[in-house]
Design a protein around this motif. Structure first.
Motif, PDB file in Angstrom:
ATOM      1  N   GLN A  16     -12.372   1.647 -11.845  1.00 16.85           N
ATOM      2  CA  GLN A  16     -12.689   2.814 -12.567  1.00 16.85           C
ATOM      3  C   GLN A  16     -12.194   2.810 -13.845  1.00 16.85           C
ATOM      4  N   GLY A  17     -11.493   1.601 -14.375  1.00  9.51           N
ATOM      5  CA  GLY A  17     -11.152   1.657 -15.995  1.00  9.51           C
ATOM      6  C   GLY A  17      -9.528   1.593 -16.142  1.00  9.51           C
ATOM      7  N   ALA A  18      -8.821   1.349 -15.077  1.00  8.65           N
ATOM      8  CA  ALA A  18      -7.486   1.507 -15.498  1.00  8.65           C
ATOM      9  C   ALA A  18      -6.896   0.186 -16.140  1.00  8.65           C
ATOM     10  N   ASP A  19      -5.926   0.366 -17.117  1.00  8.63           N
ATOM     11  CA  ASP A  19      -5.332  -0.502 -17.755  1.00  8.63           C
ATOM     12  C   ASP A  19      -4.461  -1.132 -17.146  1.00  8.63           C
ATOM     13  N   TYR A  20      -3.636  -0.421 -16.251  1.00  7.14           N
ATOM     14  CA  TYR A  20      -2.312  -1.248 -15.323  1.00  7.14           C
ATOM     15  C   TYR A  20      -2.087  -0.198 -14.302  1.00  7.14           C
ATOM     16  N   LEU A  21      -1.476  -0.665 -13.363  1.00  5.82           N
ATOM     17  CA  LEU A  21      -1.311   0.037 -12.110  1.00  5.82           C
ATOM     18  C   LEU A  21       0.291  -0.038 -11.904  1.00  5.82           C
ATOM     19  N   GLY A  22       0.726   1.168 -11.417  1.00  2.00           N
ATOM     20  CA  GLY A  22       2.142   1.572 -10.839  1.00  2.00           C
ATOM     21  C   GLY A  22       2.175   1.515  -9.412  1.00  2.00           C
ATOM     22  N   SER A  23       2.952   0.501  -8.966  1.00  2.00           N
ATOM     23  CA  SER A  23       3.368   0.343  -7.489  1.00  2.00           C
ATOM     24  C   SER A  23       4.558   0.489  -7.063  1.00  2.00           C
ATOM     25  N   GLY A  24       4.701   1.349  -5.760  1.00  2.00           N
ATOM     26  CA  GLY A  24       5.979   1.369  -5.313  1.00  2.00           C
ATOM     27  C   GLY A  24       5.845   2.580  -4.226  1.00  2.00           C
ATOM     28  N   ALA A  25       6.991   3.092  -3.752  1.00  2.00           N
ATOM     29  CA  ALA A  25       8.333   2.906  -4.287  1.00  2.00           C
ATOM     30  C   ALA A  25       8.875   1.517  -3.541  1.00  2.00           C
ATOM     31  N   VAL A  26       9.315   0.696  -4.620  1.00  2.00           N
ATOM     32  CA  VAL A  26       9.861  -0.550  -4.282  1.00  2.00           C
ATOM     33  C   VAL A  26      11.289  -0.539  -3.539  1.00  2.00           C
ATOM     34  N   PHE A  27      12.336   0.338  -4.026  1.00  2.00           N
ATOM     35  CA  PHE A  27      13.383   0.342  -3.512  1.00  2.00           C
ATOM     36  C   PHE A  27      13.826   1.862  -3.248  1.00  2.00           C
TER      37      PHE A  27
ATOM     38  N   ASP B  97       8.046  12.385  -0.500  1.00  2.00           N
ATOM     39  CA  ASP B  97       7.241  11.858   0.209  1.00  2.00           C
ATOM     40  C   ASP B  97       6.885  10.091  -0.059  1.00  2.00           C
ATOM     41  N   ALA B  98       7.757   9.849  -1.117  1.00  2.00           N
ATOM     42  CA  ALA B  98       7.418   8.194  -1.337  1.00  2.00           C
ATOM     43  C   ALA B  98       7.931   7.578  -0.263  1.00  2.00           C
ATOM     44  N   ARG B  99       7.159   6.517   0.248  1.00  4.62           N
ATOM     45  CA  ARG B  99       7.553   5.548   1.241  1.00  4.62           C
ATOM     46  C   ARG B  99       7.922   4.231   0.517  1.00  4.62           C
ATOM     47  N   PRO B 100       8.995   3.433   0.982  1.00 11.91           N
ATOM     48  CA  PRO B 100       9.404   2.208   0.352  1.00 11.91           C
ATOM     49  C   PRO B 100       8.093   1.260   0.626  1.00 11.91           C
ATOM     50  N   MET B 101       7.991   0.397  -0.469  1.00 10.91           N
ATOM     51  CA  MET B 101       6.971  -0.739  -0.371  1.00 10.91           C
ATOM     52  C   MET B 101       7.626  -2.022  -0.157  1.00 10.91           C
ATOM     53  N   THR B 102       7.045  -2.802   0.494  1.00 10.24           N
ATOM     54  CA  THR B 102       7.564  -4.324   0.751  1.00 10.24           C
ATOM     55  C   THR B 102       7.417  -4.959  -0.281  1.00 10.24           C
ATOM     56  N   MET B 103       8.026  -6.182  -0.703  1.00 10.26           N
ATOM     57  CA  MET B 103       7.816  -7.096  -1.806  1.00 10.26           C
ATOM     58  C   MET B 103       6.368  -7.720  -1.260  1.00 10.26           C
ATOM     59  N   GLU B 104       6.072  -7.877  -0.081  1.00 11.81           N
ATOM     60  CA  GLU B 104       5.212  -8.443   0.463  1.00 11.81           C
ATOM     61  C   GLU B 104       3.663  -7.604  -0.127  1.00 11.81           C
ATOM     62  N   THR B 105       3.807  -6.551   0.288  1.00 10.57           N
ATOM     63  CA  THR B 105       2.564  -5.679  -0.366  1.00 10.57           C
ATOM     64  C   THR B 105       2.435  -5.501  -1.880  1.00 10.57           C
ATOM     65  N   LEU B 106       3.605  -5.387  -2.546  1.00 15.27           N
ATOM     66  CA  LEU B 106       3.631  -5.557  -3.982  1.00 15.27           C
ATOM     67  C   LEU B 106       2.958  -6.605  -4.567  1.00 15.27           C
TER      68      LEU B 106
ATOM     69  N   ALA C 176       6.296  -2.193 -11.421  1.00 12.57           N
ATOM     70  CA  ALA C 176       7.033  -1.766 -10.112  1.00 12.57           C
ATOM     71  C   ALA C 176       7.697  -0.597 -10.428  1.00 12.57           C
ATOM     72  N   ILE C 177       7.702   0.158  -9.557  1.00  9.14           N
ATOM     73  CA  ILE C 177       8.550   1.601  -9.602  1.00  9.14           C
ATOM     74  C   ILE C 177       9.321   2.072  -8.342  1.00  9.14           C
ATOM     75  N   GLY C 178      10.395   2.762  -8.604  1.00 10.05           N
ATOM     76  CA  GLY C 178      10.990   3.304  -7.235  1.00 10.05           C
ATOM     77  C   GLY C 178      12.386   2.804  -7.078  1.00 10.05           C
ATOM     78  N   GLY C 179      13.436   3.622  -7.651  1.00 12.07           N
ATOM     79  CA  GLY C 179      14.735   3.249  -7.354  1.00 12.07           C
ATOM     80  C   GLY C 179      15.183   1.914  -8.181  1.00 12.07           C
ATOM     81  N   ILE C 180      14.542   1.541  -9.058  1.00 10.12           N
ATOM     82  CA  ILE C 180      15.130   0.145  -9.665  1.00 10.12           C
ATOM     83  C   ILE C 180      16.055   0.352 -10.926  1.00 10.12           C
ATOM     84  N   ASN C 181      16.904  -0.557 -10.757  1.00 10.46           N
ATOM     85  CA  ASN C 181      18.300  -0.293 -11.483  1.00 10.46           C
ATOM     86  C   ASN C 181      18.864  -1.950 -11.788  1.00 10.46           C
TER      87      ASN C 181
END
Length: 225
Positions: A127-138, A145-154, A167-172
């Motif tokens: 559909q024309g996206a330049d980038y994707l945001g995926s998570g929540a990794v942590f 309602d955000a569910r944690p995403m495994t590194m494998e899925t990422l 990647a997004i979600g609880g990153i520090n």
């Protein structure tokens, strides 16, 4: 502004919950001084405020990011993105249709799309996206309602598309190194930047750690042999 995946390295995402007694623009400038490579104006709590008030902040951020030659992305508000002449828009799966967003933005502005599955990633790319945001990794405190995403899925999402993934979600600073090997282009960070007492210094450290995770440092040559 022309988009390049390197702009995703450290993607600072605003959240007024962490401003405390500081101004939003002041916080963002500290992140930019520290090396943030992209900024997203994400202010769900402002939805009930006067549009002109929101626009005033967006324009101030636009002027600020232009000074640092960093893209400003607006989260899920095409009217605001158009009014402040932002560099692009980010939409979630329940937000504006990505194809419609691309049609309005045109070919030269940046479109980011949230993708939590390979199917969503492939559709967003088509559909024309330049980038994707995926998570929540942590995990995350910004979306109930955000569910944690495994590194494998990422990693599967990253490998399924030709466009970069952030990647997004609880990153520090404590966990950003765990993104090594995930094939992401960078990290989108909210409280890991804006809840820090020293935003500039923390952002600098995040940039260095992300570069390590992506193996971006030039290799040294031992000329002593």
């Amino acid at each position: 502004m022309r988009f390049h995946k390197d702009q995703l390295l450290i993607y600072a995402v605003t959240d007024r919950a962490w401003t405390g007694g500081r101004s939003l623009c002041g916080q963002v400038e500290e992140a930019l001084k520290g090396g943030a490579t992209m900024v997203q104006f994400r202010e769900k709590s402002l939805e009930k405020k006067n549009f002109d008030q929101i626009l005033g902040e967006a324009k101030a951020l636009r002027e600020l990011t232009q000074r640092y030659h960093v893209p400003l992305i607006i989260d899920d508000n095409m009217d605001l993105a158009e009014a402040c002449n932002a560099d692009g828009l980010h939409v979630g799966q329940d937000d504006m249709d990505a194809q419609a967003a691309r049609r309005i933005l045109g070919p030269d502005r940046i479109l980011g799309v949230t993708a939590k599955t390979v199917e969503q990633a492939l559709r967003a790319q088509a559909q024309g996206a330049d980038y994707l945001g995926s998570g929540a990794v942590f995990g995350t405190t910004t979306k109930a309602d955000a569910r944690p995403m495994t590194m494998e899925t990422l990693r599967e999402i990253c490998d399924s598309v030709d466009i970069p993934v952030v990647a997004i979600g609880g990153i520090n600073l404590g966990n950003i190194g765990q993104l090594s090997g995930s094939h992401v282009a960078g990290a989108a960070i909210v409280s890991g930047i804006f809840a820090a007492e020293d935003i500039c210094g923390t952002t600098q450290c995040l940039v260095e750690e992300m570069k390590k995770s992506l193996n971006l440092f030039p290799k040294t040559v031992d000329n002593s042999k």
